[in-house]
Design an enzyme around this catalytic site. Structure first.
Site, short mmCIF file in Angstrom:
data_model
loop_
_atom_site.label_atom_id
_atom_site.label_comp_id
_atom_site.label_asym_id
_atom_site.label_seq_id
_atom_site.Cartn_x
_atom_site.Cartn_y
_atom_site.Cartn_z
CB SER A 136 -0.96 0.04 1.36
OG SER A 136 -1.30 1.35 1.46
CE1 TYR A 149 -4.42 -2.18 5.17
CE2 TYR A 149 -3.36 0.12 4.37
CZ TYR A 149 -3.92 -1.22 4.05
OH TYR A 149 -3.91 -1.54 2.73
#
Ligand code: NDP
Length: 251
Positions: A136, A149
């Protein structure tokens, strides 16, 4: 792509993983997709005879090993592994429970490690392979409310770089793609979360997300799949240890 025959795509029943599985199958590979829930996997597999659905939980070592054993017995060793399965939980760091932290690390980081590890020996003896992590942009920079995350995705990038260094003298490449916001069920949950927390309507939440992308748009899953396909191509054989940001210019 023709030299590769059998791919594993974790989390291949939805979103980005589904797009990647479809692209790999279209290129002629047999593709095993896995997730915890069989329904979405079977739906994807029903539409494509090259795609094969199997349940597995990437956080569970025995479950991943059983998946490898059964899929490889049926269709040959994996020469492409796409570690895509992931979850996104959001909270200010002070409100991030140990459970949220542990779950996020277990799926996104430990799950990615467990998903690729069994392929190492067979890829080496088979003479090559491709490993791609779906990380990501949060693996390259921090942002508010996503500490677990972002930590998990930074961890994935570290794992990828270390593996690429270790495997540089083999014909196995290891890379990560780092998308910004992509139109998937994960994004739908993020939108619902923003709506629930701020009282904004859904369109306003989507517009706010799109504004975080310098191109002002939400990325399509196929755009991520196209980058993965290039990393799996013969032309990308010298590309290893790299991150490709698919973000509309966010750096
Ligand atoms: P989805 O929620 O659609 O896909 C996630 C997939 O992972 C699901 O199919 C889910 O299946 C599977 N999964 C989750 N937990 C496990 C587990 N323990 N074991 C096996 N499979 C599991 O979201 P996306 O397609 O968006 O996400 C794919 C990847 O892309 C993730 O790693 C995500 O972090 C990353 N990403 C997504 C972005 C976005 O904006 N959408 C942006 C940047 C990166 P099941 O629940 O049945 O197990």
């Amino acid at each position: 792509m023709t030299q590769f025959k059998h791919a594993l795509v974790t989390g291949g029943g939805t979103g980005i993983g589904q797009a990647i599985a479809g692209s790999l199958a279209a290129a002629g590979l047999e593709v095993t997709i896995c997730g915890r829930n069989i329904e979405p996997l079977e739906k994807v597999a029903a539409g494509n005879p090259r795609i094969h659905a199997m349940t597995a939980d990437v956080t569970d070592e025995a479950s991943v090993e059983a998946l490898y054993e059964s899929a490889q017995a049926a269709r040959g060793n994996f020469d492409v592994v796409i570690a895509n399965a992931g979850i996104a939980l959001s909270a200010p760091v002070g409100k991030t429970s140990l459970d949220m932290w542990s779950q996020t690390l277990a799926v996104n980081l430990t799950g990615a490690f467990l998903s690729v590890r069994p392929a190492m020996d067979t890829m080496k003896t088979a003479g090559g392979g491709r490993i791609v992590f779906i990380a990501s942009i949060a693996g390259l920079k921090g942002a508010p409310y996503i500490s677990a995350y972002a930590a998990s995705k930074h961890g994935v990038v570290g794992l990828m770089r270390s593996m690429a260094a270790e495997l540089a003298q083999t014909p196995i490449t290891v890379n990560a793609v780092c998308p910004g916001y992509v139109e998937t069920p994960m994004l739908e949950r993020t939108v619902a979360n923003i709506v629930g927390k701020t009282g904004r309507d859904e369109q306003a939440a989507r517009d706010a997300i799109a504004r975080g992308n310098p191109q002002g748009r939400i990325i399509e899953p196929q755009e991520v799949a196209d980058a993965v396909m290039w990393l799996c191509s013969e032309g990308a054989r010298s590309v290893t240890g790299q991150t490709i940001a698919i973000t509309g210019g966010e750096m």
